[in-house]
Design a protein around this motif. Sequence first.
Motif, PDB file in Angstrom:
ATOM      1  N   PHE A  11       0.806  -1.224   0.000  1.00  0.00           N
ATOM      2  CA  PHE A  11       0.000   0.000   0.000  1.00  0.00           C
ATOM      3  C   PHE A  11       0.839   1.274   0.000  1.00  0.00           C
ATOM      4  CE2 PHE A  11      -3.566  -2.645   1.866  1.00  0.00           C
ATOM      5  CZ  PHE A  11      -4.317  -2.610   0.700  1.00  0.00           C
ATOM      6  N   THR A  43       0.343   2.335  -6.684  1.00  0.00           N
ATOM      7  CA  THR A  43      -0.827   1.820  -5.980  1.00  0.00           C
ATOM      8  C   THR A  43      -1.593   2.971  -5.335  1.00  0.00           C
ATOM      9  OG1 THR A  43       0.250  -0.292  -5.546  1.00  0.00           O
ATOM     10  CG2 THR A  43      -1.594   0.292  -4.119  1.00  0.00           C
ATOM     11  N   TRP A 100      -4.128   5.089  -7.319  1.00  0.00           N
ATOM     12  CA  TRP A 100      -5.445   4.572  -7.683  1.00  0.00           C
ATOM     13  C   TRP A 100      -6.317   4.160  -6.502  1.00  0.00           C
ATOM     14  CZ3 TRP A 100      -6.564   6.077 -12.221  1.00  0.00           C
ATOM     15  CH2 TRP A 100      -5.571   6.190 -13.197  1.00  0.00           C
ATOM     16  N   LEU A 101      -5.799   4.261  -5.284  1.00  0.00           N
ATOM     17  CA  LEU A 101      -6.615   3.902  -4.120  1.00  0.00           C
ATOM     18  C   LEU A 101      -7.463   5.081  -3.661  1.00  0.00           C
ATOM     19  CD1 LEU A 101      -4.199   1.819  -1.869  1.00  0.00           C
ATOM     20  CD2 LEU A 101      -6.128   0.996  -3.211  1.00  0.00           C
ATOM     21  N   LEU A 147      -7.998   6.820  -1.072  1.00  0.00           N
ATOM     22  CA  LEU A 147      -7.572   7.260   0.253  1.00  0.00           C
ATOM     23  C   LEU A 147      -7.519   8.783   0.279  1.00  0.00           C
ATOM     24  CD1 LEU A 147      -4.588   4.803   0.781  1.00  0.00           C
ATOM     25  CD2 LEU A 147      -6.875   4.629   1.764  1.00  0.00           C
ATOM     26  N   VAL A 194      -3.081   4.092   5.147  1.00  0.00           N
ATOM     27  CA  VAL A 194      -3.438   2.713   5.464  1.00  0.00           C
ATOM     28  C   VAL A 194      -2.629   2.277   6.678  1.00  0.00           C
ATOM     29  CG1 VAL A 194      -3.385   0.311   4.686  1.00  0.00           C
ATOM     30  CG2 VAL A 194      -4.071   2.108   3.104  1.00  0.00           C
ATOM     31  N   SER A 219     -11.333  -5.936  -4.902  1.00  0.00           N
ATOM     32  CA  SER A 219     -10.300  -4.968  -5.257  1.00  0.00           C
ATOM     33  C   SER A 219      -8.956  -5.624  -4.985  1.00  0.00           C
ATOM     34  CB  SER A 219     -10.441  -3.701  -4.408  1.00  0.00           C
ATOM     35  OG  SER A 219     -11.647  -3.042  -4.684  1.00  0.00           O
ATOM     36  N   ALA A 239      -4.321  -5.003  -5.001  1.00  0.00           N
ATOM     37  CA  ALA A 239      -3.093  -4.227  -5.149  1.00  0.00           C
ATOM     38  C   ALA A 239      -1.935  -5.216  -5.106  1.00  0.00           C
ATOM     39  CB  ALA A 239      -2.966  -3.207  -4.018  1.00  0.00           C
ATOM     40  N   VAL A 289     -10.019   8.956  -6.384  1.00  0.00           N
ATOM     41  CA  VAL A 289      -8.628   8.525  -6.228  1.00  0.00           C
ATOM     42  C   VAL A 289      -7.839   9.750  -5.777  1.00  0.00           C
ATOM     43  CG1 VAL A 289      -8.803   6.660  -7.944  1.00  0.00           C
ATOM     44  CG2 VAL A 289      -8.108   8.952  -8.671  1.00  0.00           C
TER      45      VAL A 289
END
Length: 188
Positions: free
Chosen positions: A37, A42, A45-46, A48, A54, A105, A107, A170
């Motif tokens: 993460f 990565t 495109w998350l 967050l 994370v 999903s 990663a 994103v």
Amino acid sequence: MTGDVAVRRFPRLTVSTPRAHVRPLTGHDADAVAEVFGDKLTLRWLPLPQPGTVDAVRWCTEAAQERRDSGSGDHYGVVRREDDRLVGCLWTKRTDWACRVTEVSYAIAPEARGFGLAAEAVDAAAIALILEHGFHRVEVRVAPGNTPARRVVEKAGFSYEGLLRNAGYVQGGRVDLEVWSFVAADLG
């Protein structure tokens, strides 16, 4: 009858492919999950609010347990068989028990990209969810510019269904999301 469906605990999922194991995460996986993460591609495109948000220990333990117990999904590690190294994460979410639908999903760590491990793991998880756990549909949502994620779902045998306009976010802000699905009929 009101049509309500009792909340179910998300099923335990462990699957093996020729090159990987997909299994529930544990607290011992936190360092490897933090690496997955923490990768810039990565993170791009998350969904967050900011990079580095994370909490890997919580993701592997409390958050996974909460998601499982609520019936909404679970968190899994993708472990490369050749060296027993956790090189990716899969997670299920937005589970609808009445319709028997869940979303996956994923990663993958940079050193494991480009070898088909993600597609292999996503395909195996989707098949197990359908055959072993009675799901009728597994979905993946991909931001249109995320070409590697699109390649994964194509290779995993998912079918493109359409575009959900302004349905996600994103690091760069609001995005459309492509909807991809794998259904029981795809196994035939």
